[in-house]
Design a protein around this motif. Structure first.
Motif, PDB file in Angstrom:
ATOM      1  N   GLU A 112      13.946  -0.575 -32.534  1.00  0.00           N
ATOM      2  CA  GLU A 112      15.014  -0.331 -33.504  1.00  0.00           C
ATOM      3  C   GLU A 112      15.921  -1.547 -33.657  1.00  0.00           C
ATOM      4  O   GLU A 112      16.386  -1.846 -34.762  1.00  0.00           O
ATOM      5  CB  GLU A 112      15.845   0.882 -33.061  1.00  0.00           C
ATOM      6  N   THR A 113      16.153  -2.275 -32.566  1.00  0.00           N
ATOM      7  CA  THR A 113      17.052  -3.429 -32.637  1.00  0.00           C
ATOM      8  C   THR A 113      16.482  -4.512 -33.537  1.00  0.00           C
ATOM      9  O   THR A 113      17.192  -5.082 -34.381  1.00  0.00           O
ATOM     10  CB  THR A 113      17.304  -3.994 -31.237  1.00  0.00           C
ATOM     11  N   LEU A 118      16.145  -7.515 -38.887  1.00  0.00           N
ATOM     12  CA  LEU A 118      15.489  -7.840 -40.157  1.00  0.00           C
ATOM     13  C   LEU A 118      16.329  -7.375 -41.336  1.00  0.00           C
ATOM     14  O   LEU A 118      16.488  -8.102 -42.334  1.00  0.00           O
ATOM     15  CB  LEU A 118      14.105  -7.187 -40.217  1.00  0.00           C
ATOM     16  N   ALA A 119      16.884  -6.177 -41.240  1.00  0.00           N
ATOM     17  CA  ALA A 119      17.721  -5.658 -42.327  1.00  0.00           C
ATOM     18  C   ALA A 119      18.991  -6.492 -42.488  1.00  0.00           C
ATOM     19  O   ALA A 119      19.428  -6.771 -43.613  1.00  0.00           O
ATOM     20  CB  ALA A 119      18.076  -4.194 -42.051  1.00  0.00           C
ATOM     21  N   ALA A 120      19.560  -6.926 -41.368  1.00  0.00           N
ATOM     22  CA  ALA A 120      20.802  -7.698 -41.431  1.00  0.00           C
ATOM     23  C   ALA A 120      20.580  -9.076 -42.047  1.00  0.00           C
ATOM     24  O   ALA A 120      21.496  -9.648 -42.642  1.00  0.00           O
ATOM     25  CB  ALA A 120      21.396  -7.823 -40.033  1.00  0.00           C
ATOM     26  N   GLU A 250      12.618 -16.210 -30.277  1.00  0.00           N
ATOM     27  CA  GLU A 250      11.880 -15.370 -29.352  1.00  0.00           C
ATOM     28  C   GLU A 250      12.700 -14.133 -28.985  1.00  0.00           C
ATOM     29  O   GLU A 250      13.929 -14.178 -28.913  1.00  0.00           O
ATOM     30  CB  GLU A 250      11.553 -16.147 -28.077  1.00  0.00           C
ATOM     31  N   THR A 251      12.028 -13.014 -28.749  1.00  0.00           N
ATOM     32  CA  THR A 251      12.673 -11.808 -28.263  1.00  0.00           C
ATOM     33  C   THR A 251      12.118 -11.481 -26.888  1.00  0.00           C
ATOM     34  O   THR A 251      11.230 -12.167 -26.376  1.00  0.00           O
ATOM     35  CB  THR A 251      12.428 -10.609 -29.206  1.00  0.00           C
ATOM     36  N   ASP A 252      12.609 -10.415 -26.281  1.00  0.00           N
ATOM     37  CA  ASP A 252      12.125 -10.033 -24.948  1.00  0.00           C
ATOM     38  C   ASP A 252      10.990  -9.024 -25.018  1.00  0.00           C
ATOM     39  O   ASP A 252      10.655  -8.381 -24.036  1.00  0.00           O
ATOM     40  CB  ASP A 252      13.275  -9.465 -24.108  1.00  0.00           C
TER      41      ASP A 252
END
Length: 282
Positions: A112-113, A118-120, A250-252
């Motif tokens: 969800e985050t 992406l929406a922001a 990068e994300t976790d």
């Protein structure tokens, strides 16, 4: 007979030894050689290890070299900078790669985050890629820009590497196709180093290696040999010639958010197109 199950570290060792010449390391050329490059015994002497041990490393039969051995081999093979760093990463990954020649690939889903991110970012085109350069999610601005390029198919699936190397539209829409090909070949290589046991990733690489242009660029021992562009240059069917710098975050979750920084003219055109499409659907 040498093992056919070489890991990335072993492949690097063999390839690098093969491209060095005696003169590169201050040795006389000597007589005729059966194969180009340094002999295994010559590298072993330079690194202070036995030829038998080096053979085991090159064949993937020993996958746990010490830090001291890796450093000594890097010196013996004249590795510096990015190549030396990559060599060390391959050494660290070789044990897991050999113990897990294939493993179940995780199901890649957006959290969800990341969906909120992406929406922001709208109206800046942005999308998320997973381990295998599959596009897992995107915002409307990216879909609006990417769909005319053929990047986003009717089935809602996209893979950046597969598009660049196998889709004929890529050569028509990418003004500097060789630079883009270099960029995505390097991205696939980074993925293999990071996830050496992902069976789906390895399967994709095997399939891509059937493509001559990818095979030509698939040289794991030459990491860092030249700059990789962070700009994609498109001949866009709607917006014309557009240069698109991009940034990757990068994300976790083994996923990356990629932002395409369109020039102002293209961004305005994309925004107007989105407004028009929304109005038409209301």
């Amino acid at each position: 007979m040498e093992s056919m199950a070489r890991n990335g570290f072993a492949e690097f060792l063999v390839a690098r030894r093969g491209e060095l010449r005696p003169a590169d390391v201050g040795m006389p050329e000597g007589g005729r050689r059966r194969t180009p490059g340094l002999r295994r015994e010559e590298v072993a002497v330079r690194a202070g290890v036995s030829a038998d041990y080096l053979a085991r490393l090159e064949q993937g039969r020993d996958t746990n070299p010490s830090v001291a051995v890796v450093d000594a081999l890097a010196d013996a093979l004249l590795l510096e900078g990015p190549q030396r760093h990559h060599f060390g990463l391959l050494a660290m990954a070789s044990g897991n790669e050999s113990r897990c020649p294939g493993s179940e690939s995780p199901r890649e889903q957006l959290g969800e985050t990341i969906t909120a991110v992406l929406a922001a970012l709208q109206p800046t085109p942005a999308f998320v890629i997973g381990r295998r350069l599959n596009v897992l999610g995107w915002n409307p601005a990216w879909a609006d820009f990417a769909t005319p390029l053929g990047l986003l198919g009717e089935d809602g699936e996209a893979n950046l590497a597969w598009y660049v190397f196998t889709d004929p539209r890529a050569r028509r829409t990418l003004r500097d196709w060789p630079a883009a090909a270099d960029t995505f070949a390097a991205a696939v290589l980074r993925a293999k180093v990071r996830w050496p046991g992902d069976d789906q990733l390895l399967g994709m690489i095997d399939a891509l290696r059937r493509e001559p242009e990818f095979r030509e660029r698939w040289k794991p021992h030459q990491v860092g040999g030249g700059p990789v562009s962070s700009v994609l240059k498109f001949d866009h069917p709607v917006h014309g010639a557009v240069d698109v710098p991009f940034e990757t975050m990068e994300t976790d979750r083994d996923q990356s958010v990629v932002v395409w920084l369109l020039d102002q003219a293209a961004a305005r055109a994309t925004g107007l197109r989105l407004v028009h499409n929304r109005a038409a659907n209301e």
